[in-house]
Design an enzyme around this catalytic site. Structure first.
Site, mmCIF file in Angstrom:
data_model
loop_
_atom_site.group_PDB
_atom_site.id
_atom_site.type_symbol
_atom_site.label_atom_id
_atom_site.label_comp_id
_atom_site.label_asym_id
_atom_site.label_seq_id
_atom_site.Cartn_x
_atom_site.Cartn_y
_atom_site.Cartn_z
ATOM 1 N N CYS A 100 0.836 -1.208 0.000
ATOM 2 C CA CYS A 100 0.000 0.000 0.000
ATOM 3 C C CYS A 100 0.875 1.264 0.000
ATOM 4 O O CYS A 100 1.474 1.586 -1.021
ATOM 5 C CB CYS A 100 -0.962 -0.050 1.179
ATOM 6 S SG CYS A 100 -2.319 1.117 1.040
ATOM 7 N N HIS A 195 -2.970 -5.465 1.573
ATOM 8 C CA HIS A 195 -2.260 -5.706 2.837
ATOM 9 C C HIS A 195 -2.242 -7.172 3.243
ATOM 10 O O HIS A 195 -3.025 -7.573 4.108
ATOM 11 C CB HIS A 195 -2.951 -4.912 3.963
ATOM 12 C CG HIS A 195 -2.913 -3.443 3.775
ATOM 13 N ND1 HIS A 195 -1.829 -2.678 4.111
ATOM 14 C CD2 HIS A 195 -3.838 -2.588 3.278
ATOM 15 C CE1 HIS A 195 -2.074 -1.416 3.833
ATOM 16 N NE2 HIS A 195 -3.286 -1.327 3.327
ATOM 17 N N GLU A 197 -0.367 -8.505 5.197
ATOM 18 C CA GLU A 197 -0.011 -8.586 6.620
ATOM 19 C C GLU A 197 -1.246 -8.580 7.520
ATOM 20 O O GLU A 197 -1.142 -8.849 8.718
ATOM 21 C CB GLU A 197 0.940 -7.426 6.988
ATOM 22 C CG GLU A 197 0.316 -6.028 7.069
ATOM 23 C CD GLU A 197 0.173 -5.328 5.719
ATOM 24 O OE1 GLU A 197 0.327 -5.994 4.672
ATOM 25 O OE2 GLU A 197 -0.098 -4.107 5.714
#
Lengths: 216, 300
Positions: A100, A195, A197
């Site tokens: 991002c 994302h 993560e």
């Protein structure tokens, strides 16, 4: 390939190498969701370190630039002398993965930047900030990423950027149904608009770790 | 949206809570117009909070404080590229509907404005736009999360420049989380009763040791050291209200607070950032405020 089988491949390649003297993977920790990246790396059995100062850049094998606010990460990295060393490390071939805001920081060209905003560059792409509109247009979806097998990746787009143009040496790793590019790689660099993560699916991180650990 | 396919889902929990995750380690600044928003963005704010008057003015001028004028919010959205938040009154779900229609990125259901409902908060699950809500303790935070809040900020005492209430609230929330961690499973039912919060959330916190959403702190932060104090006490980030635009040099103070928030654990950076900032906001000691004038006691 299932997520588990890819993980096995990665851990074998790491285990096959002596961990002694192996440098950790850094996560740029100026602002944003850097803790989530550190957690994923640790979950994969990787030594991970939060990077806030130029000196720490000299002792890492790869770098992740997290999600966050790109204008703030840019400002703080210049203010504290990280921008130039990161650019030099990228030029020297350090593997870097940006999610991002991190993708924005890796882009050679940033569209809809604030006045004076800069990026580290390295990826021969033009990335538009906040390409979908306000937060109510943020969304999650399933993305097919051939490089990571046939199980779709769950992808979270939060005020996300997209890649609007890319040079000949850049490869698209994933696109939305409308054809817009949201994951790319070029040499030792990779970036995603979304994302990984945040989702618990570690395959993008494993892909990056493999790239870091196979580098000589 | 034409650009989205049928499999895309917006307004999910992950998407709402996710934006707050991206703001972590940052400073969110109160602004009342586009000019201030621009100054905040240039100083390194991760987001701006639009409101009609900063808390110090609400406090000194009195009267009913409401959602900002839509034209001002439009002007702020137009002026900056960082996320724009805006305040709605507690329980005023129509102000929230209006703010969602204006396409703000986050709504703060805020005790700084005059409450519109002294019984109910907004049912925040009904919205695609995420909400942040204030809390003075863990039970209050969990009640807001149960109503759909995607981010919590400890309340502090807005508009005072006195950080003591912010300290108290973040310490209380963190302390109560630690207490839950030490309880055995059979004690959590009573803990839920005492916290006046849903059992499932209480149990989740006992297991994970943290809120399921990002926790910022607010209310009285006026200096770089105040911001770093909040970060060292475990906040994920900081809201600064009157502290910036009621000070002598807003642009410089805003940038200094951003630096101190990032390098909260490095006293030499905080010292350097604290130099030459001019006057801090004058401030009011919370202990001098009569209880009815304490904003943190609004909301329940």
């Amino acid at each position: 390939m299932s997520p588990t089988s890819l993980r096995r491949t990665v851990s074998q390649s790491v285990a096959g190498r002596s961990p002694v003297g192996q440098l950790p993977i850094g996560v740029l920790a100026l602002q944003g969701d850097f803790r989530e990246h550190l957690n994923v790396l640790q979950q994969l059995g990787e030594a991970a370190v939060a990077v806030k100062t130029p000196g720490q850049l000299e002792h890492i094998a790869g770098l992740i630039i997290p999600g966050g606010e790109s204008s703030v990460i840019d400002k703080l990295s210049r203010l504290y002398g990280l921008a130039e060393p990161i650019k030099a490390a990228i030029a020297a071939g350090l593997p870097v993965y940006g999610t991002c805001a991190g993708l924005i920081m890796l882009a050679d060209t940033v569209l809809d930047a604030i006045e004076g905003q800069q990026s580290f560059g390295g990826l021969d792409v033009a990335v538009r900030r906040n390409a979908f509109g306000s937060q109510t247009e943020s969304f999650e979806t399933e993305l097919l990423v051939p490089e990571l097998g046939d199980v779709a990746v769950s992808a979270v787009f939060i005020r996300a950027p997209v890649v609007e143009a890319m040079g000949p040496s850049v490869r698209a790793l994933a696109t939305l149904d409308d054809g817009r590019v949201v994951a790319v790689e070029q040499g030792s660099l990779m970036g995603t608009s979304f994302h990984p993560e945040m989702t618990g699916d570690t395959r993008f991180h494993e892909y990056f770790v493999e790239r870091v650990r196979s580098r000589r | 949206m034409s650009e989205k396919t049928s499999s895309n889902e917006s307004g999910t929990n992950r998407v709402k809570r996710g934006l707050a995750e991206m703001l972590k380690g940052g400073v969110i600044m109160d602004v009342v117009n586009a000019e201030q928003a621009k100054i905040a963005e240039d100083a390194g704010a991760v987001a701006v909070m639009a409101l009609e008057r900063v808390p110090a003015d609400i406090r000194s001028q009195g009267g009913v404080a409401r959602m900002s004028d839509p034209d001002l919010i439009d002007g702020i959205i137009e002026a900056v590229s960082i996320p724009v938040m805006a305040k709605a009154r507690i329980g005023h779900f129509v102000e929230a509907q209006v703010l969602q229609a204006l396409k703000v990125d986050y709504i703060d259901e805020s005790e700084v404005l005059s409450p519109a409902d002294y019984v109910n908060h907004i049912d925040k699950w009904n919205f695609d736009v995420p909400f942040v809500c204030g809390a003075t303790n863990l039970g209050e935070a969990l009640r807001r999360i149960a109503e759909g809040a995607a981010m919590i900020r400890s309340k502090g005492e807005a508009g005072t420049g006195d950080v003591s209430e912010a300290t108290k609230h973040i310490r209380t929330i963190k302390g109560q989380i630690n207490e839950l961690r030490s309880k055995s499973v059979d004690e959590l039912y009573v803990a839920a009763k005492e916290l006046q919060a849903p059992y499932e959330l209480v149990r989740e916190i006992a297991e994970t040791g943290k809120l399921p959403v990002v926790l910022f702190t607010a209310g009285g932060v006026a200096t770089p050291a105040d911001a770093a104090l909040m970060m060292q006490l475990g906040a994920d980030g900081v809201f600064v209200g009157s502290g910036i635009f009621k000070s002598g040099n807003p642009a410089q103070r805003a940038a200094a607070i951003v630096k101190a928030t990032t390098f909260f654990d490095d006293p030499s950076v905080i010292a350097a950032a604290s130099r030459g900032l001019g006057e801090a906001m004058v401030g009011i000691n919370v202990s001098d405020l009569a209880a009815p004038h304490r904003l943190s006691e609004r909301g329940w």
